[in-house]
Design a protein around this motif. Structure first.
Motif, short mmCIF file in Angstrom:
data_model
loop_
_atom_site.label_atom_id
_atom_site.label_comp_id
_atom_site.label_asym_id
_atom_site.label_seq_id
_atom_site.Cartn_x
_atom_site.Cartn_y
_atom_site.Cartn_z
N GLY A 76 0.83 -1.19 0.00
CA GLY A 76 0.00 0.00 0.00
C GLY A 76 0.86 1.24 0.00
N LEU A 77 0.40 2.26 -0.71
CA LEU A 77 1.20 3.47 -0.88
C LEU A 77 1.48 4.15 0.45
CD1 LEU A 77 2.56 4.84 -3.16
CD2 LEU A 77 0.56 6.29 -3.49
N LYS A 78 0.47 4.14 1.34
CA LYS A 78 0.62 4.80 2.64
C LYS A 78 1.76 4.19 3.45
CE LYS A 78 -2.81 6.63 5.74
NZ LYS A 78 -4.10 6.35 6.38
N THR A 79 1.80 2.85 3.47
CA THR A 79 2.84 2.16 4.23
C THR A 79 4.22 2.57 3.74
OG1 THR A 79 1.38 0.27 4.54
CG2 THR A 79 3.73 -0.13 4.86
N LEU A 80 4.32 2.77 2.43
CA LEU A 80 5.62 3.11 1.87
C LEU A 80 6.02 4.54 2.17
CD1 LEU A 80 5.34 1.22 -1.53
CD2 LEU A 80 6.63 0.54 0.49
N MET A 81 5.10 5.32 2.74
CA MET A 81 5.42 6.71 3.09
C MET A 81 5.70 6.90 4.57
SD MET A 81 2.72 8.81 0.84
CE MET A 81 2.53 8.56 -0.89
N TYR A 82 5.40 5.88 5.41
CA TYR A 82 5.64 6.02 6.84
C TYR A 82 7.12 6.27 7.09
CZ TYR A 82 0.96 4.13 7.65
OH TYR A 82 -0.40 3.91 7.66
N GLY A 83 7.38 7.31 7.85
CA GLY A 83 8.77 7.63 8.16
C GLY A 83 9.38 8.56 7.14
N THR A 84 8.65 8.84 6.05
CA THR A 84 9.16 9.81 5.08
C THR A 84 8.14 10.94 4.92
OG1 THR A 84 8.32 8.42 3.29
CG2 THR A 84 10.64 8.21 3.81
N LEU A 85 7.12 10.73 4.09
CA LEU A 85 6.13 11.78 3.87
C LEU A 85 5.06 11.80 4.96
CD1 LEU A 85 5.73 11.29 0.02
CD2 LEU A 85 7.14 12.97 1.22
N LEU A 86 4.87 10.65 5.62
CA LEU A 86 3.91 10.57 6.73
C LEU A 86 4.68 10.17 7.99
CD1 LEU A 86 1.01 8.53 5.02
CD2 LEU A 86 0.97 10.95 5.63
N PRO A 87 4.20 10.62 9.18
CA PRO A 87 4.90 10.19 10.40
C PRO A 87 4.78 8.67 10.59
CG PRO A 87 2.88 11.42 10.93
CD PRO A 87 3.07 11.50 9.44
N ALA A 88 5.79 8.07 11.21
CA ALA A 88 5.77 6.63 11.42
C ALA A 88 4.80 6.29 12.54
CB ALA A 88 7.18 6.16 11.80
N PRO A 89 3.77 5.45 12.27
CA PRO A 89 2.87 5.06 13.36
C PRO A 89 3.59 4.10 14.32
CG PRO A 89 2.21 4.02 11.28
CD PRO A 89 3.43 4.84 10.98
N ASP A 90 3.25 4.19 15.61
CA ASP A 90 3.80 3.25 16.58
C ASP A 90 2.85 2.04 16.62
OD1 ASP A 90 4.30 1.81 18.96
OD2 ASP A 90 5.38 3.55 19.75
N ILE A 91 3.32 0.92 16.08
CA ILE A 91 2.43 -0.24 15.89
C ILE A 91 1.93 -0.78 17.24
CG2 ILE A 91 2.18 -2.51 14.83
CD1 ILE A 91 4.58 -1.78 13.00
N GLY A 92 2.85 -0.96 18.18
CA GLY A 92 2.47 -1.53 19.47
C GLY A 92 1.49 -0.64 20.22
N LYS A 93 1.67 0.66 20.10
CA LYS A 93 0.80 1.60 20.83
C LYS A 93 -0.59 1.66 20.24
CE LYS A 93 2.94 5.19 23.48
NZ LYS A 93 4.13 5.98 23.30
N THR A 94 -0.70 1.44 18.95
CA THR A 94 -1.99 1.66 18.29
C THR A 94 -2.69 0.37 17.84
OG1 THR A 94 -0.78 1.97 16.22
CG2 THR A 94 -1.37 3.96 17.42
N CYS A 95 -1.98 -0.76 17.92
CA CYS A 95 -2.57 -2.00 17.40
C CYS A 95 -2.68 -3.11 18.45
CB CYS A 95 -1.76 -2.53 16.21
SG CYS A 95 -1.52 -1.34 14.90
N GLY A 96 -2.59 -2.72 19.74
CA GLY A 96 -2.64 -3.73 20.82
C GLY A 96 -3.87 -4.61 20.72
N ASP A 97 -5.02 -4.01 20.39
CA ASP A 97 -6.26 -4.79 20.31
C ASP A 97 -6.18 -5.88 19.24
OD1 ASP A 97 -7.43 -3.37 22.32
OD2 ASP A 97 -8.56 -2.02 20.99
#
Ligand SMILES: [Zn+2]
Length: 314
Positions: free
Chosen positions: A71-92
């Motif tokens: 997905g295009l969004k994933t390829l932008m994390y850490g560059t054009l978009l801020p990197a999401p914190d997976i553990g903080k946001t995907c615990g559920d």
């Protein structure tokens, strides 16, 4: 009955939220067990975009179609978009896999950082990162992790020692050497312990013994181009030809999404071949107490994947 251990790496935010729940449903439908290994810190997949400007990247893109799968969004994390914190946001999403009965373990803190740097880093750097994943895992699950599988099959000696310090009794951090045709170079490859600095580590290594889908798709093997239409048949031929215990690594981003139909064929085919589909923990229990070889930490290359990775010594 021989077993196939299904080891599922969740590398990204998207894979954790979409691929993991899809795989949980698919596995439950088939009554198959598996182990989910999670990336617990920031998703910097977007840093891979920088590689677009490196020679050789386009052939890799056309082989695995990175944008299509990630997905295009994933390829932008850490560059054009801020990197999401997976553990903080995907615990559920992670706990849902556990609550559905699946074993969960640590894949990594930050996939890109670990994969690109761990080999050359010192003990302090390595421990610091591993402590973060360990603490985050405890925060999410409320108990200690029992297993681990290294991101990109990259480790260093300190990381292996740290697994022992954490009390991890089995882990899958490396690969068995494969020939160009995907078969095992050493038919006896499999569970082993690692020896380093004159001592034997207690953690049992359960190396991946089959090629991954991204290593075979787009490659010509035995004069035949492997694509989505014949990838499952190719892997099923390997397990039929080598009836023994195997560890198969799959990805939440691939088999959990666009490549789900291939994984469906694999689940049906392996069942038809008489394999039991198990978690890493179940595989470990089945070999516990066996006298295992003690091998040095070694690196090498595998067909269809670029760069060195942890490879079981012959
Ligand atoms: Zn990974």
């Amino acid at each position: 009955m021989p077993q196939i251990t299904l080891k599922i790496d969740a590398d990204t935010y998207r894979g954790t939220r979409q691929g993991v729940p899809n795989l949980v449903q698919q596995l439950l439908r088939h009554g198959a067990n598996a182990t989910f290994l999670f990336s617990l810190g920031p998703d910097h997949t977007g840093w891979a975009l920088k590689q677009v400007f490196r020679p050789g990247f386009f052939s890799k893109v056309s082989r695995t179609s990175v944008v299509e799968h990630y997905g295009l969004k994933t390829l932008m994390y850490g560059t054009l978009l801020p990197a999401p914190d997976i553990g903080k946001t995907c615990g559920d999403f992670m706990r849902a896999a556990r609550d559905a009965g699946f074993e969960c373990g640590i894949h990594t803190w930050d996939h890109r950082v670990w994969q690109d740097h761990v080999r050359a880093r010192d003990a302090a750097w390595t421990q610091n990162i591993m402590q973060r994943s360990y603490a985050r895992f405890r925060e999410i699950f409320g108990h200690d992790p029992v297993t681990h599988g290294a991101a990109g099959w990259q480790m260093n000696e300190h990381a292996f020692v740290q697994l022992d310090k954490f009390g991890i009794t089995y882990s899958s951090d490396g690969r068995a050497l494969l020939k160009e045709d995907g078969t095992l170079a050493d038919p006896a490859a499999g569970p082993h312990r690692l020896g380093t600095n004159g001592s034997t580590l207690s953690c049992v290594q359960l190396p991946t013994t089959l090629p991954t889908l991204d290593e075979i798709l787009g490659r010509e093997i035995n004069g035949k181009l492997i694509d989505a239409s014949n990838a499952a048949a190719f892997l099923l031929a390997l397990t039929k030809q080598q009836p023994r215990d195997h560890v198969f690594t799959l990805h939440a981003e691939l088999e959990g999404q666009k490549l789900a139909p291939i994984f469906e064929q694999l689940l049906l085919g392996w069942r038809a071949q008489g394999y039991e589909l198990v978690s890493m923990g179940e595989y470990f229990q089945s070999i516990e107490g066996q006298l295992l070889p003690v091998l040095p930490i070694t690196w090498g290359e595998l067909p269809g994947r670029s760069g060195d990775l942890i490879l079981q010594a012959a």
